[in-house]
Scaffold this motif. Structure first.
Motif, PDB file in Angstrom:
ATOM      1  N   GLY A  36       0.822  -1.218   0.000  1.00  0.00           N
ATOM      2  CA  GLY A  36       0.000   0.000   0.000  1.00  0.00           C
ATOM      3  C   GLY A  36       0.850   1.259   0.000  1.00  0.00           C
ATOM      4  O   GLY A  36       0.543   2.226  -0.715  1.00  0.00           O
ATOM      5  N   LEU A  37       1.925   1.268   0.793  1.00  0.00           N
ATOM      6  CA  LEU A  37       2.826   2.421   0.816  1.00  0.00           C
ATOM      7  C   LEU A  37       3.454   2.659  -0.554  1.00  0.00           C
ATOM      8  O   LEU A  37       3.488   3.786  -1.054  1.00  0.00           O
ATOM      9  CB  LEU A  37       3.947   2.205   1.831  1.00  0.00           C
ATOM     10  CG  LEU A  37       3.613   2.347   3.300  1.00  0.00           C
ATOM     11  CD1 LEU A  37       4.777   1.856   4.151  1.00  0.00           C
ATOM     12  CD2 LEU A  37       3.336   3.810   3.614  1.00  0.00           C
ATOM     13  N   GLN A  38       3.973   1.594  -1.143  1.00  0.00           N
ATOM     14  CA  GLN A  38       4.636   1.716  -2.435  1.00  0.00           C
ATOM     15  C   GLN A  38       3.645   2.134  -3.522  1.00  0.00           C
ATOM     16  O   GLN A  38       3.963   2.956  -4.382  1.00  0.00           O
ATOM     17  CB  GLN A  38       5.323   0.393  -2.819  1.00  0.00           C
ATOM     18  CG  GLN A  38       6.428  -0.014  -1.894  1.00  0.00           C
ATOM     19  CD  GLN A  38       7.644   0.896  -1.966  1.00  0.00           C
ATOM     20  OE1 GLN A  38       7.766   1.762  -2.808  1.00  0.00           O
ATOM     21  NE2 GLN A  38       8.552   0.692  -1.037  1.00  0.00           N
ATOM     22  N   LEU A  39       2.452   1.588  -3.472  1.00  0.00           N
ATOM     23  CA  LEU A  39       1.437   1.934  -4.461  1.00  0.00           C
ATOM     24  C   LEU A  39       1.006   3.395  -4.328  1.00  0.00           C
ATOM     25  O   LEU A  39       0.836   4.096  -5.333  1.00  0.00           O
ATOM     26  CB  LEU A  39       0.232   1.003  -4.323  1.00  0.00           C
ATOM     27  CG  LEU A  39      -0.779   1.026  -5.454  1.00  0.00           C
ATOM     28  CD1 LEU A  39      -0.112   0.634  -6.760  1.00  0.00           C
ATOM     29  CD2 LEU A  39      -1.921   0.079  -5.155  1.00  0.00           C
ATOM     30  N   ALA A  40       0.862   3.872  -3.086  1.00  0.00           N
ATOM     31  CA  ALA A  40       0.484   5.273  -2.870  1.00  0.00           C
ATOM     32  C   ALA A  40       1.579   6.210  -3.372  1.00  0.00           C
ATOM     33  O   ALA A  40       1.292   7.243  -4.010  1.00  0.00           O
ATOM     34  CB  ALA A  40       0.216   5.526  -1.389  1.00  0.00           C
ATOM     35  N   ALA A  41       2.831   5.873  -3.109  1.00  0.00           N
ATOM     36  CA  ALA A  41       3.940   6.708  -3.591  1.00  0.00           C
ATOM     37  C   ALA A  41       3.980   6.703  -5.114  1.00  0.00           C
ATOM     38  O   ALA A  41       4.182   7.761  -5.744  1.00  0.00           O
ATOM     39  CB  ALA A  41       5.264   6.211  -3.027  1.00  0.00           C
ATOM     40  N   GLU A  44       1.157   8.942  -6.436  1.00  0.00           N
ATOM     41  CA  GLU A  44       1.479  10.364  -6.312  1.00  0.00           C
ATOM     42  C   GLU A  44       2.528  10.784  -7.337  1.00  0.00           C
ATOM     43  O   GLU A  44       2.427  11.861  -7.936  1.00  0.00           O
ATOM     44  CB  GLU A  44       1.975  10.671  -4.902  1.00  0.00           C
ATOM     45  CG  GLU A  44       0.887  10.643  -3.854  1.00  0.00           C
ATOM     46  CD  GLU A  44       1.424  11.001  -2.479  1.00  0.00           C
ATOM     47  OE1 GLU A  44       2.176  11.986  -2.376  1.00  0.00           O
ATOM     48  OE2 GLU A  44       1.086  10.288  -1.518  1.00  0.00           O
ATOM     49  N   ASN A  45       3.533   9.938  -7.533  1.00  0.00           N
ATOM     50  CA  ASN A  45       4.571  10.254  -8.508  1.00  0.00           C
ATOM     51  C   ASN A  45       4.009  10.329  -9.921  1.00  0.00           C
ATOM     52  O   ASN A  45       4.361  11.235 -10.692  1.00  0.00           O
ATOM     53  CB  ASN A  45       5.701   9.218  -8.451  1.00  0.00           C
ATOM     54  CG  ASN A  45       6.537   9.343  -7.212  1.00  0.00           C
ATOM     55  OD1 ASN A  45       6.453  10.312  -6.469  1.00  0.00           O
ATOM     56  ND2 ASN A  45       7.364   8.334  -6.961  1.00  0.00           N
ATOM     57  N   MET A  46       3.154   9.406 -10.262  1.00  0.00           N
ATOM     58  CA  MET A  46       2.553   9.404 -11.601  1.00  0.00           C
ATOM     59  C   MET A  46       1.662  10.630 -11.797  1.00  0.00           C
ATOM     60  O   MET A  46       1.699  11.255 -12.867  1.00  0.00           O
ATOM     61  CB  MET A  46       1.744   8.120 -11.814  1.00  0.00           C
ATOM     62  CG  MET A  46       2.594   6.861 -11.837  1.00  0.00           C
ATOM     63  SD  MET A  46       3.820   6.831 -13.136  1.00  0.00           S
ATOM     64  CE  MET A  46       2.791   6.606 -14.556  1.00  0.00           C
ATOM     65  N   ASN A  47       0.869  10.977 -10.796  1.00  0.00           N
ATOM     66  CA  ASN A  47       0.014  12.163 -10.913  1.00  0.00           C
ATOM     67  C   ASN A  47       0.847  13.429 -11.120  1.00  0.00           C
ATOM     68  O   ASN A  47       0.520  14.265 -11.966  1.00  0.00           O
ATOM     69  CB  ASN A  47      -0.874  12.312  -9.677  1.00  0.00           C
ATOM     70  CG  ASN A  47      -1.996  11.303  -9.649  1.00  0.00           C
ATOM     71  OD1 ASN A  47      -2.378  10.751 -10.667  1.00  0.00           O
ATOM     72  ND2 ASN A  47      -2.522  11.052  -8.458  1.00  0.00           N
ATOM     73  N   ALA A  48       1.914  13.568 -10.339  1.00  0.00           N
ATOM     74  CA  ALA A  48       2.771  14.744 -10.463  1.00  0.00           C
ATOM     75  C   ALA A  48       3.463  14.773 -11.831  1.00  0.00           C
ATOM     76  O   ALA A  48       3.552  15.824 -12.474  1.00  0.00           O
ATOM     77  CB  ALA A  48       3.809  14.768  -9.343  1.00  0.00           C
ATOM     78  N   THR A  49       3.930  13.634 -12.277  1.00  0.00           N
ATOM     79  CA  THR A  49       4.623  13.564 -13.566  1.00  0.00           C
ATOM     80  C   THR A  49       3.676  13.864 -14.711  1.00  0.00           C
ATOM     81  O   THR A  49       4.016  14.651 -15.613  1.00  0.00           O
ATOM     82  CB  THR A  49       5.259  12.167 -13.755  1.00  0.00           C
ATOM     83  OG1 THR A  49       6.172  11.936 -12.685  1.00  0.00           O
ATOM     84  CG2 THR A  49       5.988  12.060 -15.072  1.00  0.00           C
ATOM     85  N   PHE A  50       2.496  13.268 -14.694  1.00  0.00           N
ATOM     86  CA  PHE A  50       1.547  13.531 -15.783  1.00  0.00           C
ATOM     87  C   PHE A  50       1.048  14.971 -15.762  1.00  0.00           C
ATOM     88  O   PHE A  50       0.788  15.557 -16.821  1.00  0.00           O
ATOM     89  CB  PHE A  50       0.389  12.538 -15.754  1.00  0.00           C
ATOM     90  CG  PHE A  50       0.773  11.179 -16.263  1.00  0.00           C
ATOM     91  CD1 PHE A  50       1.459  11.029 -17.460  1.00  0.00           C
ATOM     92  CD2 PHE A  50       0.466  10.042 -15.544  1.00  0.00           C
ATOM     93  CE1 PHE A  50       1.826   9.780 -17.932  1.00  0.00           C
ATOM     94  CE2 PHE A  50       0.825   8.784 -16.000  1.00  0.00           C
ATOM     95  CZ  PHE A  50       1.506   8.645 -17.199  1.00  0.00           C
ATOM     96  N   ALA A  51       0.910  15.551 -14.575  1.00  0.00           N
ATOM     97  CA  ALA A  51       0.525  16.966 -14.505  1.00  0.00           C
ATOM     98  C   ALA A  51       1.614  17.831 -15.139  1.00  0.00           C
ATOM     99  O   ALA A  51       1.314  18.774 -15.889  1.00  0.00           O
ATOM    100  CB  ALA A  51       0.294  17.377 -13.055  1.00  0.00           C
ATOM    101  N   PHE A  52       2.861  17.515 -14.850  1.00  0.00           N
ATOM    102  CA  PHE A  52       3.964  18.273 -15.454  1.00  0.00           C
ATOM    103  C   PHE A  52       3.987  18.074 -16.970  1.00  0.00           C
ATOM    104  O   PHE A  52       4.170  19.034 -17.721  1.00  0.00           O
ATOM    105  CB  PHE A  52       5.310  17.863 -14.849  1.00  0.00           C
ATOM    106  CG  PHE A  52       6.479  18.442 -15.588  1.00  0.00           C
ATOM    107  CD1 PHE A  52       6.757  19.801 -15.492  1.00  0.00           C
ATOM    108  CD2 PHE A  52       7.284  17.652 -16.381  1.00  0.00           C
ATOM    109  CE1 PHE A  52       7.824  20.359 -16.191  1.00  0.00           C
ATOM    110  CE2 PHE A  52       8.353  18.187 -17.074  1.00  0.00           C
ATOM    111  CZ  PHE A  52       8.625  19.543 -16.982  1.00  0.00           C
TER     112      PHE A  52
END
Length: 133
Positions: A36-41, A44-52
């Motif tokens: 769960g921790l790894q999936l949440a990270a 978040e990383n994918m959301n930030a990257t795709f937003a950029f």
């Protein structure tokens, strides 16, 4: 004599099964938490990257690219920090789980040692009583 051995074997087998189930439960809970921790990270990383990348797709000239570049570096740094933080937390959780499993094993060894010692004392007393006759 055989019923005593059978009862002792059955008791030991039951205790082993209970301990194995307890260790398995702890391991499974830890695996779920770490996943769960790894999936949440990762999310978040994918959301930030795709937003950029969405912002980068809107860039039309070199000045816009120069302005977006620091934001990309910031997103990359935050992604790395999130990944490292999740890894550290997963390591900490796994360490605590392993400590709990070691404590279970220690208590099992102590219980078995006490039982064996008590049985040995009974045998010695019985042998002494037979010799005294």
């Amino acid at each position: 004599m055989y019923p005593q051995f059978n009862d002792q074997f059955a008791k030991s087998a039951r205790q082993f099964a209970d301990t194995t189930a307890q260790v398995g439960r702890l391991t499974l809970e830890n695996t779920e938490a770490v996943f769960g921790l790894q999936l949440a990270a990762l999310e978040e990383n994918m959301n930030a990257t795709f937003a950029f990348w969405g912002e980068l797709a809107d860039v039309r000239d070199f000045d816009g690219l120069k302005a977006a570049w620091p934001k990309g570096a910031q997103v990359a740094r935050e992604n790395v920090e999130r990944s490292i933080g999740a890894g550290q937390e997963a390591f900490g959780r796994t360490l605590k789980t392993n400590e709990a499993i070691a404590q279970i094993a220690k208590s099992q060894f102590e219980t078995v040692a006490a039982t064996v010692q008590a049985d040995a004392e009974k045998v010695v007393k019985a042998a002494s009583a037979r010799k005294a006759r």
